[in-house]
Scaffold this motif. Sequence first.
Motif, PDB file in Angstrom:
ATOM      1  N   PHE A  35      66.196   2.175  54.479  1.00 46.78           N
ATOM      2  CA  PHE A  35      67.200   0.950  54.566  1.00 46.78           C
ATOM      3  C   PHE A  35      67.499   0.814  52.990  1.00 46.78           C
ATOM      4  CE2 PHE A  35      66.475  -1.646  58.448  1.00 46.78           C
ATOM      5  CZ  PHE A  35      67.131  -0.623  59.427  1.00 46.78           C
ATOM      6  N   GLY A  36      66.576   1.270  51.725  1.00 48.09           N
ATOM      7  CA  GLY A  36      67.227   0.545  50.511  1.00 48.09           C
ATOM      8  C   GLY A  36      66.378   0.360  50.091  1.00 48.09           C
ATOM      9  N   PHE A  37      65.284  -0.648  50.820  1.00 46.26           N
ATOM     10  CA  PHE A  37      64.672  -1.448  50.003  1.00 46.26           C
ATOM     11  C   PHE A  37      63.195  -0.717  49.399  1.00 46.26           C
ATOM     12  CE2 PHE A  37      66.455  -3.516  53.856  1.00 46.26           C
ATOM     13  CZ  PHE A  37      66.717  -4.677  53.461  1.00 46.26           C
ATOM     14  N   SER A  38      62.767  -1.585  47.944  1.00 49.59           N
ATOM     15  CA  SER A  38      62.218  -1.547  46.888  1.00 49.59           C
ATOM     16  C   SER A  38      60.413  -1.104  47.568  1.00 49.59           C
ATOM     17  CB  SER A  38      62.285  -1.812  45.803  1.00 49.59           C
ATOM     18  OG  SER A  38      62.232  -3.191  45.935  1.00 49.59           O
ATOM     19  N   GLU A  39      60.121  -0.656  47.066  1.00 45.79           N
ATOM     20  CA  GLU A  39      58.354  -1.136  47.729  1.00 45.79           C
ATOM     21  C   GLU A  39      58.014  -2.781  46.806  1.00 45.79           C
ATOM     22  OE1 GLU A  39      54.816   0.984  46.098  1.00 45.79           O
ATOM     23  OE2 GLU A  39      55.785   3.137  46.649  1.00 45.79           O
ATOM     24  N   THR A  40      58.905  -3.524  46.523  1.00 46.28           N
ATOM     25  CA  THR A  40      59.303  -5.048  45.583  1.00 46.28           C
ATOM     26  C   THR A  40      58.917  -5.665  46.493  1.00 46.28           C
ATOM     27  OG1 THR A  40      58.428  -4.558  43.512  1.00 46.28           O
ATOM     28  CG2 THR A  40      59.219  -6.884  44.261  1.00 46.28           C
ATOM     29  N   ASP A  41      60.344  -5.209  47.167  1.00 41.43           N
ATOM     30  CA  ASP A  41      61.495  -5.521  48.404  1.00 41.43           C
ATOM     31  C   ASP A  41      60.719  -5.824  49.728  1.00 41.43           C
ATOM     32  OD1 ASP A  41      63.581  -6.374  46.716  1.00 41.43           O
ATOM     33  OD2 ASP A  41      63.601  -4.556  47.503  1.00 41.43           O
ATOM     34  N   PHE A  42      60.329  -5.142  50.456  1.00 38.34           N
ATOM     35  CA  PHE A  42      58.635  -4.655  51.475  1.00 38.34           C
ATOM     36  C   PHE A  42      58.100  -5.214  51.349  1.00 38.34           C
ATOM     37  CE2 PHE A  42      55.439  -2.778  53.821  1.00 38.34           C
ATOM     38  CZ  PHE A  42      56.074  -2.593  55.052  1.00 38.34           C
ATOM     39  N   GLY A  43      57.317  -5.349  49.873  1.00 41.24           N
ATOM     40  CA  GLY A  43      56.211  -5.993  49.852  1.00 41.24           C
ATOM     41  C   GLY A  43      56.607  -8.209  49.997  1.00 41.24           C
ATOM     42  N   ARG A  44      57.248  -8.335  49.268  1.00 41.68           N
ATOM     43  CA  ARG A  44      57.868  -9.912  49.683  1.00 41.68           C
ATOM     44  C   ARG A  44      58.738  -9.891  51.173  1.00 41.68           C
ATOM     45  NH1 ARG A  44      62.948 -11.340  50.992  1.00 41.68           N
ATOM     46  NH2 ARG A  44      63.923  -9.272  50.110  1.00 41.68           N
ATOM     47  N   ILE A  45      59.135  -8.917  52.087  1.00 45.59           N
ATOM     48  CA  ILE A  45      59.338  -9.017  53.533  1.00 45.59           C
ATOM     49  C   ILE A  45      58.090  -8.860  54.081  1.00 45.59           C
ATOM     50  CG2 ILE A  45      60.814  -8.163  55.740  1.00 45.59           C
ATOM     51  CD1 ILE A  45      61.967  -6.700  53.300  1.00 45.59           C
ATOM     52  N   ARG A  46      57.526  -8.626  53.982  1.00 46.78           N
ATOM     53  CA  ARG A  46      56.043  -8.562  54.732  1.00 46.78           C
ATOM     54  C   ARG A  46      54.747  -9.357  54.297  1.00 46.78           C
ATOM     55  NH1 ARG A  46      50.686  -3.996  52.637  1.00 46.78           N
ATOM     56  NH2 ARG A  46      49.159  -5.051  54.383  1.00 46.78           N
ATOM     57  N   ALA A  47      54.896 -10.386  52.791  1.00 50.84           N
ATOM     58  CA  ALA A  47      54.050 -11.253  52.752  1.00 50.84           C
ATOM     59  C   ALA A  47      54.985 -12.975  53.942  1.00 50.84           C
ATOM     60  CB  ALA A  47      53.791 -11.576  51.672  1.00 50.84           C
ATOM     61  N   SER A  48      56.214 -12.895  54.171  1.00 48.93           N
ATOM     62  CA  SER A  48      56.956 -13.834  54.410  1.00 48.93           C
ATOM     63  C   SER A  48      56.528 -13.834  55.778  1.00 48.93           C
ATOM     64  CB  SER A  48      58.453 -13.590  54.811  1.00 48.93           C
ATOM     65  OG  SER A  48      59.136 -12.928  55.589  1.00 48.93           O
ATOM     66  N   HIS A  49      55.329 -12.318  56.675  1.00 52.53           N
ATOM     67  CA  HIS A  49      55.264 -12.892  57.896  1.00 52.53           C
ATOM     68  C   HIS A  49      53.794 -12.764  58.143  1.00 52.53           C
ATOM     69  CE1 HIS A  49      59.204 -11.440  60.138  1.00 52.53           C
ATOM     70  NE2 HIS A  49      58.765 -10.725  58.788  1.00 52.53           N
ATOM     71  N   LEU A  50      52.840 -12.455  56.977  1.00 57.70           N
ATOM     72  CA  LEU A  50      51.516 -13.384  57.496  1.00 57.70           C
ATOM     73  C   LEU A  50      51.736 -14.759  57.399  1.00 57.70           C
ATOM     74  CD1 LEU A  50      49.960 -11.309  54.044  1.00 57.70           C
ATOM     75  CD2 LEU A  50      50.748 -10.536  56.717  1.00 57.70           C
ATOM     76  N   GLY A  51      52.461 -15.463  57.728  1.00 58.74           N
ATOM     77  CA  GLY A  51      52.374 -17.234  57.649  1.00 58.74           C
ATOM     78  C   GLY A  51      52.049 -17.374  56.022  1.00 58.74           C
ATOM     79  N   PRO A  52      52.501 -19.358  56.015  1.00 60.00           N
ATOM     80  CA  PRO A  52      52.006 -19.982  54.723  1.00 60.00           C
ATOM     81  C   PRO A  52      50.685 -19.875  53.925  1.00 60.00           C
ATOM     82  CG  PRO A  52      52.451 -21.349  56.395  1.00 60.00           C
ATOM     83  CD  PRO A  52      52.866 -19.929  56.644  1.00 60.00           C
ATOM     84  N   ASP A  53      49.640 -19.637  54.766  1.00 54.76           N
ATOM     85  CA  ASP A  53      48.073 -19.593  54.057  1.00 54.76           C
ATOM     86  C   ASP A  53      48.172 -18.745  53.896  1.00 54.76           C
ATOM     87  OD1 ASP A  53      48.321 -22.415  57.330  1.00 54.76           O
ATOM     88  OD2 ASP A  53      48.134 -22.786  55.158  1.00 54.76           O
ATOM     89  N   ALA A  54      48.528 -17.374  54.733  1.00 55.76           N
ATOM     90  CA  ALA A  54      47.989 -16.515  54.268  1.00 55.76           C
ATOM     91  C   ALA A  54      48.790 -15.275  52.932  1.00 55.76           C
ATOM     92  CB  ALA A  54      47.465 -15.514  55.184  1.00 55.76           C
TER      93      ALA A  54
END
Length: 256
Positions: free
Chosen positions: A169-188
């Motif tokens: 899709f053209g996302f960088s590793e930094t982009d993916f890290g942000r997207i992944r983090a948003s699905h871990l929940g605000p506490d984790a």
Amino acid sequence: MSIWGKIIGGAAGFALHGPLGALLGAAAGHAIDKMRGGRTDELPGDAMATVDGTDPRAATKQVAFTIAVIALGAKMAKVDGLVTRDEVDAFKQVFRVPDAEMENVGRVFDQARHSPLGFEAYARQIAAMFRRQRTVLEELLDGLFHIAKADGRVTDDEIAYLKDVAGIFGFSETDFGRIRASHLGPDAADPYNVLGVTRETTDIAIKAAYRKLVRENHPDRLIAKGVPKEFVDVATEKLAAINAAYDKVAKERNLR
């Protein structure tokens, strides 16, 4: 009519070709993947019925988006070697699939799961269709994360798969890290990762990053860009994660 009723029942009317069109045609029992010139983004204006009153081009993109989520979700379900119905059920729980249309979703899911095509073909086609709309592609990744979490865990193999899709899709590793983090929940999750910033980022830049994410992930904006309204729950949940991350950073930094 809801998009789910159109996915199979009105499939012959959709101007969708390529791997996604072939998948839809196989599931519906129609050959609907014929398209002039073989271009992903070439859509004749009067080739299909509309979905909920939208114009043909927008309706085609909505259907393509929906089929891509199902197809890529089906391929992801195989990466850990165990395929369950949890992944299909996730559509009903998250994407507002009426009981009467679950059979249609399951049919497309099974067709994609057994297709000899790799996930790359589906990912490349949808990336081409939305190449100027990265927020839509990010929303699709959000949908895949929801499917990955459907059985209560996200394996390393699933994370690797999602990272590969994100790369297409053209996302960088930094982009993916942000997207992944948003699905871990605000506490984790690290709230800075959710916002796509670091602890060295200035207060002004953090505020700007937060406002940009809120704008890009607002459900109404995503619908206008081609995300079906049946998927707004995903966008709403992500927006809540972004707000929670900012609240945490703002409290830590005394931001007003």
